[in-house]
Design an enzyme around this catalytic site. Structure first.
Site, mmCIF file in Angstrom:
data_model
loop_
_atom_site.group_PDB
_atom_site.id
_atom_site.type_symbol
_atom_site.label_atom_id
_atom_site.label_comp_id
_atom_site.label_asym_id
_atom_site.label_seq_id
_atom_site.Cartn_x
_atom_site.Cartn_y
_atom_site.Cartn_z
ATOM 1 N N CYS A 87 38.844 32.392 40.263
ATOM 2 C CA CYS A 87 37.643 31.622 40.577
ATOM 3 C C CYS A 87 37.007 31.112 39.283
ATOM 4 C CB CYS A 87 36.682 32.434 41.446
ATOM 5 S SG CYS A 87 35.460 31.416 42.304
ATOM 6 N N HIS A 192 40.327 32.962 45.979
ATOM 7 C CA HIS A 192 40.253 34.419 45.814
ATOM 8 C C HIS A 192 41.505 35.046 46.423
ATOM 9 C CE1 HIS A 192 36.068 34.878 44.382
ATOM 10 N NE2 HIS A 192 35.879 33.739 45.044
ATOM 11 N N GLU A 194 42.383 38.062 46.524
ATOM 12 C CA GLU A 194 42.050 39.327 47.175
ATOM 13 C C GLU A 194 41.475 39.118 48.574
ATOM 14 O OE1 GLU A 194 38.201 38.186 45.134
ATOM 15 O OE2 GLU A 194 40.348 37.942 44.782
#
Length: 212
Positions: A87, A192, A194
């Site tokens: 990011c 992202h 994750e």
């Protein structure tokens, strides 16, 4: 092997730590730590730099932790350790950020971080939610990943990369939006990983097993 997720008070660390820890465990890729210790950063085998917020404040916070900043730059620029920016952590790799004010970046990928301006005025900024990756260049991080796989974005600015060879993937948001950048031992992901379910976890695993 040790992977260090750098804590400079500007990243969403909990979910990133859990995802990297899970994939390291499943792939027998060593230990993952969240750290604000420059000595740990200096000896880590690979580094992850998350980032949430505005480019100027994130860069100021990173440079404000001078020991971490210096250790990271030494590890990446001199030692050639694998690096992943996430990011705003990816955006900081650019030459310049144009958010609010002109801010000098790390200069690892030549380019500028500029506001997203979709050609379709009905599309909202920030660019938020799922979007399909369009792979521009092959890379080991794409092992098991194909164009059309989707990842999760939350951002209003993106990197306009000077060298097209260093834009590894993009998405279409009524215009190209840079999704993944890279060269040498460096990678950056605007989304992202994750939070990107199976696609993101696969790319995390690929990064942990990458031997540039």
């Amino acid at each position: 092997m040790l992977t260090a997720i750098i804590d400079y008070e500007s990243g969403n660390l909990h979910s990133a730590h859990k995802a990297f820890e899970r994939m390291a465990r499943e792939g027998n890729a060593g230990d993952v730590v969240v750290t604000a210790d420059a000595d740990v950063v200096a000896r880590a085998d690979r580094l992850v730099l998350p980032g949430d917020g505005a480019f100027p404040s994130c860069m100021a916070s990173l440079k404000g932790h001078s020991g971490i900043y210096d250790a990271m730059v030494e590890a990446v620029e001199v030692q050639g350790r694998p690096f992943l920016g996430i990011c705003v952590g990816m955006q900081l790799m650019a030459s310049w950020g144009r958010e609010y004010e002109d801010t000098k970046g790390l200069g690892w990928i030549e380019g500028e971080v500029t506001k997203i301006t979709p050609a379709d005025p009905t599309l909202k900024v920030p660019h938020m939610g799922w979007n399909d990756l369009i792979i521009d260049h092959p890379h080991p991080v794409f092992d098991g990943i194909k164009t059309g796989d989707h990842t999760y974005f939350v951002h209003s600015y993106h990197m306009a990369v000077s060298d097209p060879a260093e834009r590894l993937a993009h998405v279409d948001y009524a215009g190209d939006v840079t999704a993944i950048i890279g060269r040498d031992t460096m990678l950056g992901m605007q989304f992202h990983p994750e939070k990107s379910q199976a696609t993101g976890l696969r790319m995390i695993a690929n990064f942990l097993n990458w031997r540039p």
